[in-house]
Scaffold this active site. Structure first.
Site, PDB file in Angstrom:
ATOM      1  N   LYS A   1       4.130   8.709   9.043  1.00  0.00           N
ATOM      2  CA  LYS A   1       3.938   8.105  10.367  1.00  0.00           C
ATOM      3  C   LYS A   1       4.951   8.602  11.413  1.00  0.00           C
ATOM      4  O   LYS A   1       4.765   9.695  11.919  1.00  0.00           O
ATOM      5  CB  LYS A   1       3.878   6.591  10.220  1.00  0.00           C
TER       6      LYS A   1
ATOM      7  N   ASP B   1       9.119   2.775  -0.158  1.00  0.00           N
ATOM      8  CA  ASP B   1       8.099   3.396   0.686  1.00  0.00           C
ATOM      9  C   ASP B   1       8.374   3.007   2.137  1.00  0.00           C
ATOM     10  O   ASP B   1       8.102   1.890   2.553  1.00  0.00           O
ATOM     11  CB  ASP B   1       6.714   2.913   0.241  1.00  0.00           C
TER      12      ASP B   1
ATOM     13  N   TYR C   1       0.855  -1.196   0.000  1.00  0.00           N
ATOM     14  CA  TYR C   1       0.000   0.000   0.000  1.00  0.00           C
ATOM     15  C   TYR C   1       0.880   1.231   0.000  1.00  0.00           C
ATOM     16  O   TYR C   1       1.849   1.303   0.749  1.00  0.00           O
ATOM     17  CB  TYR C   1      -0.891  -0.009   1.242  1.00  0.00           C
TER      18      TYR C   1
HETATM   19  C1  LIG Z   1       0.228   4.460   5.950  1.00  0.00           C
HETATM   20  C2  LIG Z   1       0.941   4.229   4.702  1.00  0.00           C
HETATM   21  C3  LIG Z   1       0.820   5.074   3.592  1.00  0.00           C
HETATM   22  C4  LIG Z   1      -0.193   6.173   3.524  1.00  0.00           C
HETATM   23  O1  LIG Z   1       0.022   7.170   4.463  1.00  0.00           O
HETATM   24  P1  LIG Z   1      -1.189   8.157   4.853  1.00  0.00           P
HETATM   25  O2  LIG Z   1      -0.540   9.166   5.740  1.00  0.00           O
HETATM   26  O3  LIG Z   1      -2.205   7.306   5.541  1.00  0.00           O
HETATM   27  O4  LIG Z   1      -1.706   8.742   3.598  1.00  0.00           O
HETATM   28  C5  LIG Z   1       1.628   4.852   2.491  1.00  0.00           C
HETATM   29  N1  LIG Z   1       2.505   3.830   2.477  1.00  0.00           N
HETATM   30  C6  LIG Z   1       2.646   2.994   3.510  1.00  0.00           C
HETATM   31  C7  LIG Z   1       3.647   1.903   3.445  1.00  0.00           C
HETATM   32  C8  LIG Z   1       1.860   3.152   4.658  1.00  0.00           C
HETATM   33  O5  LIG Z   1       1.974   2.273   5.656  1.00  0.00           O
END
Ligand SMILES: *Cc1c(COP(=O)(O)O)cnc(C)c1O
Length: 430
Positions: free
Chosen positions: A265, A237, A142
């Site tokens: 995060k 990511d 994701y």
């Molecule tokens: C949480 C997450 C996102 C998206 O971040 P948001 O601040 O919720 O838009 C993208 N990539 C990874 C790996 C994530 O865990």
């Protein structure tokens, strides 16, 4: 009627599904989500005053535990100076420098307000820099909910992705190729066929959005080599894994240097901060220097940056990640032991401050194997734990998180609660 249920009913009248992000709604486990009123250290307290040991940590950011006094003080000080100016501030330089100091792959970095924005912008940048359109992502990873990345694999192995949400035109995802995670051969095959059209590959090195699935070393090595060979960019990511699985993120565990890294995060410490950064030569393609447009009214917000910067300083204390890693290990070892004693098929693993638990006899290595985990057993386990004051992520597809405030006693209490939960799983499902 219980207050949480009452509030959930009320929320649904004004907010679609009662929530502002879908997983909070407990759809896959059923029941009413808890409305959290306040939190402290490893604990969150719902509106009825019930206390839970928190293994979500706001989905990762709260690595210092809730209400760390140093962070709260920094936020208060920033608030007193004003909330937002829409001008450059010194804090933005400090947080950029702090990240560069920690992460060798970052020469320049731009701040945004969410991981979604970071992903969307990183893809645009990779396309702008390379002058190519196609991107590769992996099933089960994701990267936020931007159109080009809301894609699932079509039928067949080497297909173009089909949108995984309505409202996303097929045209928008036509250039997104979705491949199986941890399958280096597939990657090589695709690059052989259309390598010269591929702008970038985007990957979670430790996938944390299909529960927790670490990439294999071979997979990451192939990714780095093949992108380099064909002049495509590698975007790692680290929105979830950055400053979470290790101080220097998943890339340090695999010994690879991405072209672009995404953060989120933990870098906000609980406030909306995310970022993407990498090689200077690439980053300089962004406006106002270059032709790749990217902007944000609240990007680099001074209050959010103060929160993130203070968090980043505190996680560099000596021994922080050793302790965090031992905490996760103690948790998963304890849970596995109880499951074995009670006689429930169960496995678990952890990397730094993140962990995965699976109702399955071995830890899964692919999206397909995650899908094979027993959702009903998990649901029984989840509700029993919740009842007994342990708040786990309400889905078999989510990783779990510990904070530095989860001490041995907190973990022991969790393991104690798991006896009842595993026993219930055993009695209901066998
Ligand atoms: C949480 C997450 C996102 C998206 O971040 P948001 O601040 O919720 O838009 C993208 N990539 C990874 C790996 C994530 O865990």
């Amino acid at each position: 009627m219980e207050l949480n249920e009452e509030l959930f009913d009320r929320a649904q009248k004004s907010i679609p599904g009662g929530v502002n992000s879908p997983v909070r709604a407990f759809r896959s486990v059923g029941g009413a989500p808890r409305f959290i009123d306040h939190a402290h250290g490893p604990y969150i307290y719902d509106i009825t005053g019930k206390c839970y040991i928190d293994y979500i940590g706001s989905w990762g950011p709260m690595i210092l535990g809730h209400n760390n006094p140093t962070v709260i003080k920094a936020v208060h000080e920033a608030v007193d100076k004003g909330l937002s100016f829409g001008t450059p501030t010194k804090g933005e330089i400090l947080i950029a420098e702090e990240i560069k100091k920690i992460m060798p792959s970052i020469e320049q970095i731009r701040f945004v307000s969410s991981g979604t924005e970071a992903g969307m912008s990183a893809i645009r940048l990779a396309r702008g820099y390379t002058g190519r359109n196609k991107i590769i992502k992996f099933e089960g990873c994701y990267h936020g909910h931007s159109d080009a990345l809301l894609v699932k694999a079509g039928s067949g192995l080497l297909t173009f992705g089909t949108p995984s949400s309505s409202g996303v035109p097929a045209d928008t995802t036509a250039d997104t190729i979705v491949l199986e995670y941890n399958n280096p051969q597939l990657l090589i095959d695709v690059f052989k066929k259309q390598g010269s059209e591929i702008a970038c590959v985007i990957v979670e090195a430790l996938a944390g959005n299909m529960n927790l699935i670490p990439a294999t070393t071979e997979f990451m090595k192939t990714l780095r080599e093949i992108t380099e060979q064909y002049g495509a960019l590698l975007i790692v990511d680290e929105v979830m894994t950055g400053f979470r699985c290790a101080l220097q993120g998943a890339q340090s565990l695999y010994g690879i240097t991405p072209d672009i890294t995404m953060f989120g995060k933990v870098i906000g410490g609980g406030m909306p901060v995310a970022a993407f950064g990498g090689r200077k030569e690439i980053m300089q393609c962004i406006a106002p220097l270059g032709s790749v447009y990217q902007a944000g009214t609240l990007s680099g917000n001074p209050v959010a940056v103060a929160c993130g910067l203070t968090t980043l300083k505190l996680i560099q204390e000596p021994g922080f990640y050793e302790r965090l890693g031992e905490t996760s290990k103690q948790l998963i070892t304890g849970l596995c032991n109880v499951a074995k004693e009670v006689g429930v098929d169960f496995s678990a693993q952890s990397v730094g401050g993140m962990f995965g638990i699976y109702f399955r006899d071995r830890c899964p290595t692919s999206f397909k194997e995650v899908m094979e985990c027993d959702a009903q057993r998990f649901t029984t386990f989840f509700h029993s734990m919740l009842e007994n004051g342990v708040y786990l992520a309400p889905s078999i597809y989510e990783a779990g998180f510990v904070s530095i405030t989860h001490d041995s006693d907190v973990i022991e209490k969790t393991i104690e609660a798991s006896y009842k939960a595993f026993a219930q799983v055993k009695s209901i499902h066998s």
